[in-house]
Design a protein around this motif. Structure first.
Motif, PDB file in Angstrom:
ATOM      1  N   ALA A   1       0.828  -1.213   0.000  1.00 48.48           N
ATOM      2  CA  ALA A   1       0.000   0.000   0.000  1.00 48.48           C
ATOM      3  C   ALA A   1       0.856   1.255   0.000  1.00 48.48           C
ATOM      4  O   ALA A   1       0.421   2.308  -0.485  1.00 48.48           O
ATOM      5  N   GLN A   2       2.070   1.163   0.529  1.00 45.61           N
ATOM      6  CA  GLN A   2       2.965   2.322   0.610  1.00 45.61           C
ATOM      7  C   GLN A   2       3.922   2.413  -0.577  1.00 45.61           C
ATOM      8  O   GLN A   2       4.909   3.150  -0.516  1.00 45.61           O
ATOM      9  N   LEU A   3       3.645   1.701  -1.636  1.00 41.96           N
ATOM     10  CA  LEU A   3       4.533   1.675  -2.797  1.00 41.96           C
ATOM     11  C   LEU A   3       4.742   3.088  -3.349  1.00 41.96           C
ATOM     12  O   LEU A   3       3.788   3.762  -3.748  1.00 41.96           O
ATOM     13  N   PHE A   4       6.000   3.517  -3.373  1.00 39.98           N
ATOM     14  CA  PHE A   4       6.284   4.877  -3.836  1.00 39.98           C
ATOM     15  C   PHE A   4       7.669   5.006  -4.467  1.00 39.98           C
ATOM     16  O   PHE A   4       7.792   5.529  -5.579  1.00 39.98           O
ATOM     17  N   ASN A   5       8.715   4.550  -3.807  1.00 38.35           N
ATOM     18  CA  ASN A   5      10.074   4.806  -4.262  1.00 38.35           C
ATOM     19  C   ASN A   5      10.338   4.229  -5.651  1.00 38.35           C
ATOM     20  O   ASN A   5      10.850   4.936  -6.540  1.00 38.35           O
ATOM     21  N   GLU A   6      10.008   2.961  -5.835  1.00 39.69           N
ATOM     22  CA  GLU A   6      10.358   2.292  -7.091  1.00 39.69           C
ATOM     23  C   GLU A   6       9.666   2.919  -8.303  1.00 39.69           C
ATOM     24  O   GLU A   6      10.334   3.267  -9.284  1.00 39.69           O
ATOM     25  N   PRO A   7       8.330   3.093  -8.272  1.00 32.52           N
ATOM     26  CA  PRO A   7       7.708   3.722  -9.450  1.00 32.52           C
ATOM     27  C   PRO A   7       8.122   5.181  -9.650  1.00 32.52           C
ATOM     28  O   PRO A   7       8.187   5.651 -10.792  1.00 32.52           O
ATOM     29  N   SER A   8       8.429   5.887  -8.566  1.00 34.36           N
ATOM     30  CA  SER A   8       8.866   7.276  -8.710  1.00 34.36           C
ATOM     31  C   SER A   8      10.209   7.366  -9.426  1.00 34.36           C
ATOM     32  O   SER A   8      10.430   8.275 -10.244  1.00 34.36           O
ATOM     33  N   VAL A   9      11.120   6.432  -9.129  1.00 34.67           N
ATOM     34  CA  VAL A   9      12.420   6.428  -9.792  1.00 34.67           C
ATOM     35  C   VAL A   9      12.273   6.037 -11.261  1.00 34.67           C
ATOM     36  O   VAL A   9      12.963   6.581 -12.141  1.00 34.67           O
ATOM     37  N   LEU A  10      11.379   5.102 -11.555  1.00 36.26           N
ATOM     38  CA  LEU A  10      11.193   4.642 -12.932  1.00 36.26           C
ATOM     39  C   LEU A  10      10.382   5.617 -13.782  1.00 36.26           C
ATOM     40  O   LEU A  10      10.417   5.532 -15.014  1.00 36.26           O
ATOM     41  N   GLN A  11       9.657   6.523 -13.155  1.00 39.88           N
ATOM     42  CA  GLN A  11       8.752   7.409 -13.892  1.00 39.88           C
ATOM     43  C   GLN A  11       9.435   8.209 -15.005  1.00 39.88           C
ATOM     44  O   GLN A  11       8.917   8.281 -16.125  1.00 39.88           O
ATOM     45  N   PRO A  12      10.617   8.819 -14.777  1.00 42.97           N
ATOM     46  CA  PRO A  12      11.204   9.643 -15.847  1.00 42.97           C
ATOM     47  C   PRO A  12      11.583   8.863 -17.106  1.00 42.97           C
ATOM     48  O   PRO A  12      11.652   9.453 -18.193  1.00 42.97           O
ATOM     49  N   ILE A  13      11.852   7.553 -16.986  1.00 44.35           N
ATOM     50  CA  ILE A  13      12.289   6.790 -18.158  1.00 44.35           C
ATOM     51  C   ILE A  13      11.210   5.827 -18.634  1.00 44.35           C
ATOM     52  O   ILE A  13      11.477   4.972 -19.475  1.00 44.35           O
ATOM     53  N   SER A  14      10.002   5.952 -18.114  1.00 47.06           N
ATOM     54  CA  SER A  14       8.941   4.997 -18.443  1.00 47.06           C
ATOM     55  C   SER A  14       8.110   5.412 -19.645  1.00 47.06           C
ATOM     56  O   SER A  14       7.163   4.706 -20.001  1.00 47.06           O
ATOM     57  N   SER A  15       8.425   6.544 -20.245  1.00 42.22           N
ATOM     58  CA  SER A  15       7.680   7.041 -21.411  1.00 42.22           C
ATOM     59  C   SER A  15       6.192   7.183 -21.125  1.00 42.22           C
ATOM     60  O   SER A  15       5.345   6.878 -21.965  1.00 42.22           O
ATOM     61  N   GLY A  16       5.869   7.607 -19.912  1.00 43.59           N
ATOM     62  CA  GLY A  16       4.489   7.851 -19.546  1.00 43.59           C
ATOM     63  C   GLY A  16       3.756   6.654 -18.984  1.00 43.59           C
ATOM     64  O   GLY A  16       2.602   6.787 -18.536  1.00 43.59           O
ATOM     65  N   ALA A  17       4.376   5.473 -18.961  1.00 44.13           N
ATOM     66  CA  ALA A  17       3.705   4.292 -18.419  1.00 44.13           C
ATOM     67  C   ALA A  17       3.489   4.416 -16.917  1.00 44.13           C
ATOM     68  O   ALA A  17       2.503   3.904 -16.375  1.00 44.13           O
ATOM     69  N   VAL A  18       4.422   5.088 -16.225  1.00 41.77           N
ATOM     70  CA  VAL A  18       4.279   5.357 -14.796  1.00 41.77           C
ATOM     71  C   VAL A  18       3.863   6.815 -14.660  1.00 41.77           C
ATOM     72  O   VAL A  18       4.672   7.727 -14.862  1.00 41.77           O
ATOM     73  N   SER A  19       2.608   7.039 -14.339  1.00 38.59           N
ATOM     74  CA  SER A  19       2.087   8.397 -14.231  1.00 38.59           C
ATOM     75  C   SER A  19       2.326   8.945 -12.830  1.00 38.59           C
ATOM     76  O   SER A  19       2.794   8.232 -11.926  1.00 38.59           O
TER      77      SER A  19
END
Length: 318
Positions: free
Chosen positions: A251-269
């Protein structure tokens, strides 16, 4: 006629009377544990309960701005506005569903791997237990952001060594496609936390009496039978504990998707997870709405954890 005399025993010679009253001694006895517990209680109230109460109160207000923007925003008491807005917010509800799917799939897989590793290290024929315990725990010792940065290099389309190795076979893994990116995040979390859960389960395995295991071997039970019938039931409480920790962590998932967001081409909003959605509301200056999202998430996690405890508790009672 018989006369009964009441005798009062005198204090032993040389023994002085107690100068401290009993009530004062009892107060001094209670004061000692309070002095030790006091710092923890103060920090607990200031760092844990106070923010929760503040967020709950803040979520009852709504920010109102004038149409012309000539005056500053004001907070108006409207206890249900932010909660109804959160439940009608498609991005926020989608993030809740995304995290729920993440937990339903990732948590059982991670705990199954952790249990298997703990059983292998605890097996009678295992060698180098200290090395494997340390190597399994090392990923947890790496900060989550650092681990996500390393995996972002592994996932990047231009530098991914995985896809470079698979390129001769004509295979390419789209790590950042809409249907795959959630499991790319799950892979990082599983890699980081499996060793932590393995150590907890392994410690529980050490509490099994050696006489029980020896008696099972004497009766001809195989290693697989011993693991299934003795070891796994014995570490059931540890599995429940790690499962609850993993549910809360999901439920507290935050660090991993936040780091991947800049290189995810919009997949991680910016609203990929509930915590990221609340963070986006904070960045927009809408603190009451962010507080309402946090309260909704906390209530849902509390309900899921309570139901999970009740279901697992029935198994213990049976």
């Amino acid at each position: 006629m018989t006369t009964t005399a009441t005798r009062t025993e005198a204090a032993p010679a040389g023994r002085a009377a107690d100068p401290v009253p009993r009530g004062r001694r009892r107060t001094a006895t209670l004061r000692t544990p309070l002095l030790f517990c006091g710092p923890f209680v103060v920090l607990f109230l200031a760092m844990y309960l106070a923010p929760i109460v503040y967020a709950a109160v803040k979520s009852l207000f709504v920010i109102r701005r004038s149409g012309l923007g000539l005056t500053g925003p004001t907070e108006v008491f409207d206890p249900l506005a932010n909660y109804s807005r959160a439940l009608d917010d498609g991005d926020f509800t989608a993030s809740l569903g995304r995290v729920a799917l993440f937990g339903v799939v990732q948590v059982p897989v991670m705990l199954a791997v952790a249990l298997t590793l703990a059983l292998l290290i605890d097996s009678r024929s295992a060698r180098g237990r200290g090395f494997f315990r340390l190597s399994g725990f090392l990923p947890y010792a790496i900060p989550g952001v650092s681990a996500a940065l390393v995996w972002s290099f592994m996932y990047a389309s231009q530098s991914s060594p995985v896809n470079h190795l698979l390129e001769p076979a004509g295979v390419r893994i789209p790590f950042f496609d809409d249907g795959v990116v959630l499991w790319s995040v799950a892979n990082i979390v599983t890699w980081s936390w499996t060793g932590y859960n393995m150590i907890i389960i392994y410690a529980a395995l050490q509490s099994i009496p050696a006489e029980v295991l020896e008696a099972a071997r004497t009766d001809g039970a195989s290693a697989l039978r011993i693991a299934w019938s003795i070891k796994i039931p014995a570490v059931r409480s540890a599995l429940v504990l790690t499962a609850v920790f993993s549910i809360i962590g999901s439920a507290q998932l935050f660090n991993e998707p936040s780091v991947l967001q800049p290189i995810s081409s919009g997949a991680v909003s910016s609203t990929f997870t509930p915590i990221m959605s609340a963070q986006a509301a904070v960045a927009a200056g809408d603190y009451p709405y962010a507080a309402a999202q946090s309260v909704v998430l906390a209530v849902l996690v509390g309900v899921v954890s309570f139901v999970f405890f009740r279901l697992t508790g029935r198994g213990d009672q049976a």
